[in-house]
Design an enzyme around this catalytic site. Structure first.
Site, PDB file in Angstrom:
ATOM      1  N   HIS A  64       0.015  -5.224  -8.249  1.00 16.54           N
ATOM      2  CA  HIS A  64       0.415  -4.901  -6.875  1.00 16.54           C
ATOM      3  C   HIS A  64       1.145  -3.565  -6.818  1.00 16.54           C
ATOM      4  O   HIS A  64       1.102  -2.886  -5.795  1.00 16.54           O
ATOM      5  CB  HIS A  64       1.337  -6.000  -6.315  1.00 16.54           C
ATOM      6  N   HIS A  94      10.269  -0.334  -8.342  1.00 20.03           N
ATOM      7  CA  HIS A  94       8.819  -0.190  -8.149  1.00 20.03           C
ATOM      8  C   HIS A  94       8.593   0.617  -6.877  1.00 20.03           C
ATOM      9  O   HIS A  94       9.542   0.887  -6.137  1.00 20.03           O
ATOM     10  CB  HIS A  94       8.145  -1.573  -8.039  1.00 20.03           C
ATOM     11  N   HIS A  96       5.853   1.672  -3.364  1.00 22.75           N
ATOM     12  CA  HIS A  96       4.755   1.374  -2.437  1.00 22.75           C
ATOM     13  C   HIS A  96       4.269   2.726  -1.925  1.00 22.75           C
ATOM     14  O   HIS A  96       5.099   3.625  -1.687  1.00 22.75           O
ATOM     15  CB  HIS A  96       5.252   0.518  -1.264  1.00 22.75           C
ATOM     16  N   GLU A 106       7.090   1.283   3.540  1.00 28.46           N
ATOM     17  CA  GLU A 106       7.116  -0.046   4.170  1.00 28.46           C
ATOM     18  C   GLU A 106       8.011   0.012   5.403  1.00 28.46           C
ATOM     19  O   GLU A 106       7.548  -0.264   6.519  1.00 28.46           O
ATOM     20  CB  GLU A 106       7.622  -1.074   3.159  1.00 28.46           C
ATOM     21  N   HIS A 119      11.685   0.973  -4.288  1.00 30.88           N
ATOM     22  CA  HIS A 119      12.576  -0.187  -4.171  1.00 30.88           C
ATOM     23  C   HIS A 119      13.306  -0.399  -5.488  1.00 30.88           C
ATOM     24  O   HIS A 119      12.662  -0.628  -6.512  1.00 30.88           O
ATOM     25  CB  HIS A 119      11.772  -1.438  -3.804  1.00 30.88           C
ATOM     26  N   THR A 199       8.842  -8.123   0.482  1.00 36.46           N
ATOM     27  CA  THR A 199       7.787  -7.601   1.343  1.00 36.46           C
ATOM     28  C   THR A 199       6.399  -7.967   0.806  1.00 36.46           C
ATOM     29  O   THR A 199       5.376  -7.506   1.310  1.00 36.46           O
ATOM     30  CB  THR A 199       7.869  -6.067   1.463  1.00 36.46           C
ATOM     31  N   THR A 200       6.384  -8.799  -0.258  1.00 34.56           N
ATOM     32  CA  THR A 200       5.115  -9.334  -0.729  1.00 34.56           C
ATOM     33  C   THR A 200       5.293 -10.835  -0.902  1.00 34.56           C
ATOM     34  O   THR A 200       6.422 -11.320  -1.040  1.00 34.56           O
ATOM     35  CB  THR A 200       4.705  -8.756  -2.109  1.00 34.56           C
TER      36      THR A 200
HETATM   37  C1  LIG Z   1      12.723  -7.766  -4.711  1.00 38.51           C
HETATM   38  C2  LIG Z   1      11.634  -7.251  -5.603  1.00 38.51           C
HETATM   39  C3  LIG Z   1      10.471  -8.184  -5.581  1.00 38.51           C
HETATM   40  C4  LIG Z   1      10.539  -9.395  -6.283  1.00 38.51           C
HETATM   41  C5  LIG Z   1       9.448 -10.261  -6.287  1.00 38.51           C
HETATM   42  C6  LIG Z   1       8.284  -9.947  -5.557  1.00 38.51           C
HETATM   43  C7  LIG Z   1       8.221  -8.747  -4.850  1.00 38.51           C
HETATM   44  C8  LIG Z   1       9.304  -7.868  -4.862  1.00 38.51           C
HETATM   45  O1  LIG Z   1       9.165  -6.659  -4.249  1.00 38.51           O
HETATM   46  S1  LIG Z   1       9.664  -6.366  -2.792  1.00 38.51           S
HETATM   47  N1  LIG Z   1       8.722  -5.235  -2.243  1.00 38.51           N
HETATM   48  O2  LIG Z   1      10.999  -5.882  -2.919  1.00 38.51           O
HETATM   49  O3  LIG Z   1       9.542  -7.565  -2.043  1.00 38.51           O
HETATM   50  C9  LIG Z   1       7.088 -10.839  -5.545  1.00 38.51           C
HETATM   51  C10 LIG Z   1       7.092 -11.827  -6.711  1.00 38.51           C
HETATM   52  C11 LIG Z   1       8.442 -12.523  -6.763  1.00 38.51           C
HETATM   53  C12 LIG Z   1       9.514 -11.499  -7.152  1.00 38.51           C
HETATM   54  C13 LIG Z   1      10.906 -12.173  -7.123  1.00 38.51           C
HETATM   55  C14 LIG Z   1      10.935 -13.390  -8.102  1.00 38.51           C
HETATM   56  C15 LIG Z   1       9.823 -14.366  -7.790  1.00 38.51           C
HETATM   57  C16 LIG Z   1      10.106 -15.032  -6.443  1.00 38.51           C
HETATM   58  C17 LIG Z   1       9.562 -15.425  -8.838  1.00 38.51           C
HETATM   59  O4  LIG Z   1      10.500 -16.460  -8.860  1.00 38.51           O
HETATM   60  C18 LIG Z   1       8.140 -15.932  -8.509  1.00 38.51           C
HETATM   61  C19 LIG Z   1       7.466 -14.793  -7.708  1.00 38.51           C
HETATM   62  C20 LIG Z   1       8.501 -13.636  -7.810  1.00 38.51           C
HETATM   63 ZN   LIG Z   2       8.871  -3.390  -2.894  1.00 37.48          ZN
END
Ligand SMILES: CCc1cc2c(cc1OS(N)(=O)=O)CC[C@@H]1[C@@H]2CC[C@]2(C)[C@@H](O)CC[C@@H]12
Ligand SMILES: [Zn+2]
Length: 261
Positions: A64, A94, A96, A106, A119, A199-200
Protein backbone atom coordinates in the site's frame (compact mmCIF):
# COMPACT_ATOMS: atom_id res chain seq x y z
CA UNK A 1 -7.95 -14.86 2.55
CA UNK A 2 -10.93 -12.78 1.70
CA UNK A 3 -11.26 -9.83 -0.63
CA UNK A 4 -8.35 -7.42 -0.18
CA UNK A 5 -8.74 -3.67 -0.31
CA UNK A 6 -6.78 -1.35 -2.59
CA UNK A 7 -7.00 2.01 -4.34
CA UNK A 8 -8.55 0.82 -7.59
CA UNK A 9 -12.06 1.31 -8.99
CA UNK A 10 -13.51 -1.89 -7.51
CA UNK A 11 -11.53 -2.15 -4.25
CA UNK A 12 -10.82 1.53 -3.52
CA UNK A 13 -11.97 4.03 -0.84
CA UNK A 14 -15.61 4.14 -2.03
CA UNK A 15 -15.89 0.37 -1.51
CA UNK A 16 -14.08 0.04 1.84
CA UNK A 17 -17.29 0.58 3.89
CA UNK A 18 -18.62 -2.85 2.80
CA UNK A 19 -15.94 -4.75 4.72
CA UNK A 20 -15.15 -1.88 7.16
CA UNK A 21 -18.44 -0.17 8.13
CA UNK A 22 -16.51 2.30 10.37
CA UNK A 23 -15.57 3.97 7.04
CA UNK A 24 -18.81 5.92 7.53
CA UNK A 25 -18.01 6.68 11.21
CA UNK A 26 -17.93 9.96 13.13
CA UNK A 27 -14.17 10.51 13.26
CA UNK A 28 -12.80 9.38 9.91
CA UNK A 29 -9.64 10.70 8.22
CA UNK A 30 -8.41 12.46 6.20
CA UNK A 31 -10.42 15.71 6.18
CA UNK A 32 -10.35 19.01 4.34
CA UNK A 33 -8.81 21.52 6.77
CA UNK A 34 -10.32 25.01 6.48
CA UNK A 35 -7.83 27.37 8.20
CA UNK A 36 -10.40 30.14 8.75
CA UNK A 37 -12.70 27.70 10.58
CA UNK A 38 -9.95 26.18 12.77
CA UNK A 39 -10.18 27.24 16.42
CA UNK A 40 -7.09 29.00 17.80
CA UNK A 41 -6.63 27.34 21.17
CA UNK A 42 -4.35 29.12 23.68
CA UNK A 43 -4.18 25.91 25.77
CA UNK A 44 -2.49 24.18 22.82
CA UNK A 45 1.26 24.30 23.42
CA UNK A 46 4.05 23.47 20.98
CA UNK A 47 4.89 19.88 20.03
CA UNK A 48 8.33 18.49 20.78
CA UNK A 49 9.95 15.80 18.63
CA UNK A 50 12.64 13.90 20.54
CA UNK A 51 14.21 11.89 17.69
CA UNK A 52 17.92 12.21 18.47
CA UNK A 53 18.19 8.65 19.84
CA UNK A 54 15.88 7.10 17.24
CA UNK A 55 16.95 3.82 15.65
CA UNK A 56 15.57 3.09 12.17
CA UNK A 57 15.49 -0.62 11.33
CA UNK A 58 14.21 -1.30 7.82
CA UNK A 59 12.36 0.02 4.79
CA UNK A 60 9.57 -2.09 3.32
CA UNK A 61 6.87 -2.21 0.63
CA UNK A 62 3.64 -3.40 2.29
CA UNK A 63 1.59 -3.34 -0.91
CA UNK A 64 0.00 0.00 0.00
CA UNK A 65 2.96 2.30 0.67
CA UNK A 66 6.67 2.34 1.51
CA UNK A 67 7.29 2.24 5.27
CA UNK A 68 10.39 2.90 7.41
CA UNK A 69 10.14 1.13 10.79
CA UNK A 70 11.86 2.13 14.05
CA UNK A 71 12.94 0.31 17.20
CA UNK A 72 10.09 1.13 19.59
CA UNK A 73 11.27 -1.10 22.50
CA UNK A 74 11.78 1.95 24.75
CA UNK A 75 11.01 5.67 24.93
CA UNK A 76 14.17 6.66 23.05
CA UNK A 77 12.21 8.62 20.42
CA UNK A 78 8.87 10.26 21.16
CA UNK A 79 6.55 13.11 20.27
CA UNK A 80 5.16 15.09 23.21
CA UNK A 81 3.26 18.28 24.01
CA UNK A 82 0.62 19.91 21.83
CA UNK A 83 -2.70 18.06 22.22
CA UNK A 84 -1.03 14.99 23.74
CA UNK A 85 -1.41 14.06 27.45
CA UNK A 86 1.77 11.96 27.47
CA UNK A 87 4.68 11.03 25.20
CA UNK A 88 3.90 8.83 22.16
CA UNK A 89 6.62 6.47 20.87
CA UNK A 90 7.93 6.72 17.26
CA UNK A 91 6.96 3.56 15.34
CA UNK A 92 7.18 4.18 11.57
CA UNK A 93 6.74 6.65 8.77
CA UNK A 94 5.28 6.21 5.29
CA UNK A 95 4.01 8.28 2.38
CA UNK A 96 0.91 8.78 0.20
CA UNK A 97 1.27 10.24 -3.30
CA UNK A 98 -0.53 10.83 -6.63
CA UNK A 99 0.14 10.13 -10.28
CA UNK A 100 2.39 12.35 -12.44
CA UNK A 101 1.31 15.98 -12.02
CA UNK A 102 -1.76 15.02 -9.96
CA UNK A 103 -2.53 15.70 -6.27
CA UNK A 104 -1.62 12.91 -3.87
CA UNK A 105 -1.99 14.17 -0.29
CA UNK A 106 -4.73 12.82 1.97
CA UNK A 107 -5.55 15.94 3.95
CA UNK A 108 -6.38 19.02 1.87
CA UNK A 109 -6.24 22.69 2.93
CA UNK A 110 -9.23 24.80 1.89
CA UNK A 111 -9.91 22.24 -0.84
CA UNK A 112 -6.36 22.22 -2.19
CA UNK A 113 -4.25 19.07 -2.14
CA UNK A 114 -0.48 18.70 -2.18
CA UNK A 115 1.60 16.33 -4.29
CA UNK A 116 2.21 13.97 -1.38
CA UNK A 117 1.83 13.53 2.38
CA UNK A 118 4.25 12.00 4.90
CA UNK A 119 2.81 10.28 7.99
CA UNK A 120 5.09 9.92 11.03
CA UNK A 121 3.39 7.41 13.33
CA UNK A 122 3.66 7.27 17.13
CA UNK A 123 1.82 5.14 19.74
CA UNK A 124 0.77 5.62 23.37
CA UNK A 125 3.05 3.17 25.17
CA UNK A 126 2.16 4.75 28.53
CA UNK A 127 -1.43 3.49 28.39
CA UNK A 128 -1.15 0.46 26.04
CA UNK A 129 1.07 -2.62 26.13
CA UNK A 130 1.48 -3.02 22.37
CA UNK A 131 1.26 -0.96 19.17
CA UNK A 132 -1.57 -3.20 17.97
CA UNK A 133 -3.58 -2.52 21.15
CA UNK A 134 -2.89 1.22 20.84
CA UNK A 135 -3.91 1.24 17.16
CA UNK A 136 -7.43 0.15 18.18
CA UNK A 137 -7.83 2.63 21.08
CA UNK A 138 -9.35 6.14 20.79
CA UNK A 139 -6.18 7.76 22.23
CA UNK A 140 -3.77 5.16 20.98
CA UNK A 141 -1.95 6.83 18.08
CA UNK A 142 -0.53 10.25 17.24
CA UNK A 143 0.31 10.78 13.58
CA UNK A 144 2.27 13.80 12.33
CA UNK A 145 1.11 14.72 8.83
CA UNK A 146 3.60 16.64 6.67
CA UNK A 147 2.71 17.93 3.19
CA UNK A 148 5.16 17.58 0.31
CA UNK A 149 4.99 20.23 -2.41
CA UNK A 150 6.90 20.20 -5.71
CA UNK A 151 9.93 22.40 -6.21
CA UNK A 152 13.68 21.91 -5.83
CA UNK A 153 15.31 18.62 -4.77
CA UNK A 154 14.96 17.84 -1.07
CA UNK A 155 18.54 17.54 0.22
CA UNK A 156 17.89 14.42 2.35
CA UNK A 157 15.01 12.62 0.57
CA UNK A 158 17.56 10.88 -1.72
CA UNK A 159 18.44 8.69 1.31
CA UNK A 160 14.97 7.20 0.95
CA UNK A 161 14.58 7.29 -2.86
CA UNK A 162 18.00 5.60 -3.27
CA UNK A 163 16.64 2.60 -1.34
CA UNK A 164 13.34 2.27 -3.23
CA UNK A 165 14.74 -0.04 -5.94
CA UNK A 166 15.36 -2.58 -3.14
CA UNK A 167 11.67 -2.64 -2.18
CA UNK A 168 10.00 -2.47 -5.61
CA UNK A 169 7.53 -5.29 -4.93
CA UNK A 170 4.92 -5.88 -2.20
CA UNK A 171 6.42 -7.94 0.62
CA UNK A 172 10.02 -6.81 0.02
CA UNK A 173 12.08 -5.20 2.81
CA UNK A 174 15.71 -4.24 3.39
CA UNK A 175 17.88 -2.92 6.23
CA UNK A 176 17.61 0.85 6.69
CA UNK A 177 19.74 1.96 9.64
CA UNK A 178 20.74 5.40 10.84
CA UNK A 179 17.94 7.44 9.32
CA UNK A 180 16.51 10.25 11.46
CA UNK A 181 13.12 11.61 10.29
CA UNK A 182 14.07 14.99 11.78
CA UNK A 183 15.63 15.74 8.38
CA UNK A 184 12.16 15.54 6.78
CA UNK A 185 10.60 18.26 8.97
CA UNK A 186 9.79 21.80 7.79
CA UNK A 187 11.23 24.79 9.70
CA UNK A 188 7.97 25.55 11.53
CA UNK A 189 6.12 23.07 13.76
CA UNK A 190 2.88 25.08 13.74
CA UNK A 191 0.01 22.64 13.28
CA UNK A 192 -3.66 21.88 13.07
CA UNK A 193 -4.96 19.04 15.24
CA UNK A 194 -8.17 16.98 15.35
CA UNK A 195 -9.39 13.50 16.34
CA UNK A 196 -9.48 11.06 13.44
CA UNK A 197 -8.66 7.61 12.16
CA UNK A 198 -6.35 5.41 10.16
CA UNK A 199 -6.75 6.42 6.51
CA UNK A 200 -6.59 2.83 5.29
CA UNK A 201 -8.52 -0.25 6.42
CA UNK A 202 -9.24 -1.20 9.17
CA UNK A 203 -9.84 2.58 9.53
CA UNK A 204 -9.68 2.38 13.36
CA UNK A 205 -10.73 5.70 15.00
CA UNK A 206 -7.56 5.80 17.07
CA UNK A 207 -5.52 8.73 15.73
CA UNK A 208 -4.85 12.18 17.17
CA UNK A 209 -3.81 13.94 13.95
CA UNK A 210 -1.19 16.69 14.09
CA UNK A 211 -0.93 18.20 10.59
CA UNK A 212 1.94 20.67 10.08
CA UNK A 213 0.99 23.90 8.32
CA UNK A 214 4.32 24.31 6.50
CA UNK A 215 5.02 21.82 3.68
CA UNK A 216 8.46 20.47 2.80
CA UNK A 217 9.69 20.81 -0.79
CA UNK A 218 10.70 17.85 -2.97
CA UNK A 219 11.35 17.66 -6.71
CA UNK A 220 9.12 16.00 -9.30
CA UNK A 221 12.10 13.73 -10.06
CA UNK A 222 12.34 12.60 -6.43
CA UNK A 223 8.60 12.05 -6.12
CA UNK A 224 8.64 10.20 -9.44
CA UNK A 225 10.98 7.63 -7.87
CA UNK A 226 8.14 6.54 -5.56
CA UNK A 227 6.13 5.61 -8.65
CA UNK A 228 8.67 2.91 -9.56
CA UNK A 229 7.25 0.96 -6.60
CA UNK A 230 4.54 -1.59 -7.33
CA UNK A 231 1.37 -2.57 -5.48
CA UNK A 232 1.87 -6.20 -6.60
CA UNK A 233 4.28 -8.87 -5.44
CA UNK A 234 7.19 -9.97 -7.67
CA UNK A 235 5.47 -13.25 -8.52
CA UNK A 236 2.15 -11.66 -9.60
CA UNK A 237 1.44 -11.42 -13.34
CA UNK A 238 -0.42 -8.11 -13.12
CA UNK A 239 2.05 -5.24 -12.72
CA UNK A 240 0.46 -2.23 -10.96
CA UNK A 241 2.48 0.97 -10.44
CA UNK A 242 2.18 2.24 -6.86
CA UNK A 243 0.54 5.68 -7.16
CA UNK A 244 -2.65 7.48 -6.08
CA UNK A 245 -2.48 5.58 -2.77
CA UNK A 246 -4.50 8.23 -0.92
CA UNK A 247 -7.99 8.33 0.59
CA UNK A 248 -10.01 11.48 -0.25
CA UNK A 249 -11.26 13.83 2.52
CA UNK A 250 -14.09 12.48 4.71
CA UNK A 251 -17.02 14.18 6.46
CA UNK A 252 -15.96 16.35 9.43
CA UNK A 253 -19.25 15.44 11.25
CA UNK A 254 -19.33 17.04 14.77
CA UNK A 255 -15.60 17.70 14.97
CA UNK A 256 -13.64 20.92 15.22
CA UNK A 257 -10.07 21.43 14.09
CA UNK A 258 -7.82 23.31 16.51
CA UNK A 259 -4.86 25.44 15.52
CA UNK A 260 -1.58 25.91 17.42
CA UNK A 261 -0.56 29.49 18.15
C1 LIG B 1 -1.14 4.99 11.76
C2 LIG B 1 -0.33 4.31 10.69
C3 LIG B 1 -1.10 3.17 10.12
C4 LIG B 1 -1.23 1.98 10.84
C5 LIG B 1 -1.93 0.90 10.30
C6 LIG B 1 -2.54 1.01 9.04
C7 LIG B 1 -2.42 2.20 8.32
C8 LIG B 1 -1.70 3.27 8.85
O1 LIG B 1 -1.51 4.37 8.07
S1 LIG B 1 -2.40 5.66 8.16
N1 LIG B 1 -2.36 6.31 6.73
O2 LIG B 1 -1.78 6.51 9.11
O3 LIG B 1 -3.72 5.25 8.51
C9 LIG B 1 -3.28 -0.12 8.41
C10 LIG B 1 -2.93 -1.47 9.05
C11 LIG B 1 -3.05 -1.34 10.56
C12 LIG B 1 -1.95 -0.40 11.06
C13 LIG B 1 -2.11 -0.20 12.59
C14 LIG B 1 -2.03 -1.57 13.33
C15 LIG B 1 -3.05 -2.55 12.77
C16 LIG B 1 -4.45 -2.06 13.14
C17 LIG B 1 -2.88 -3.99 13.19
O4 LIG B 1 -3.29 -4.26 14.50
C18 LIG B 1 -3.69 -4.78 12.15
C19 LIG B 1 -3.79 -3.86 10.91
C20 LIG B 1 -2.85 -2.68 11.28
ZN1 LIG C 1 -0.74 7.22 6.08
Amino acid sequence: TGHHWGYGKEDGPSAWHRQYPVAKGNRQSPIDIIPNEARRDSTLGPIFLKYDQCRSLNIANNGHSVVVEFDDSDDRSVVLGGPLDNPYRLKQFHFHWGGKGCEGSEHTVAGVGYASELHVVHWNAVKYKTYNDAAAAPDGLAVLGIFLELGDDHRWLHMITDALYMVKFKGSATDFKGFNPKCLLPSSLHYWTYLGSLTTPPLHESVTWIVLKEPIVVSEKQLGMFRMLQFNGEEEDQRMRMENNFRPPQNLKERIVRSSN
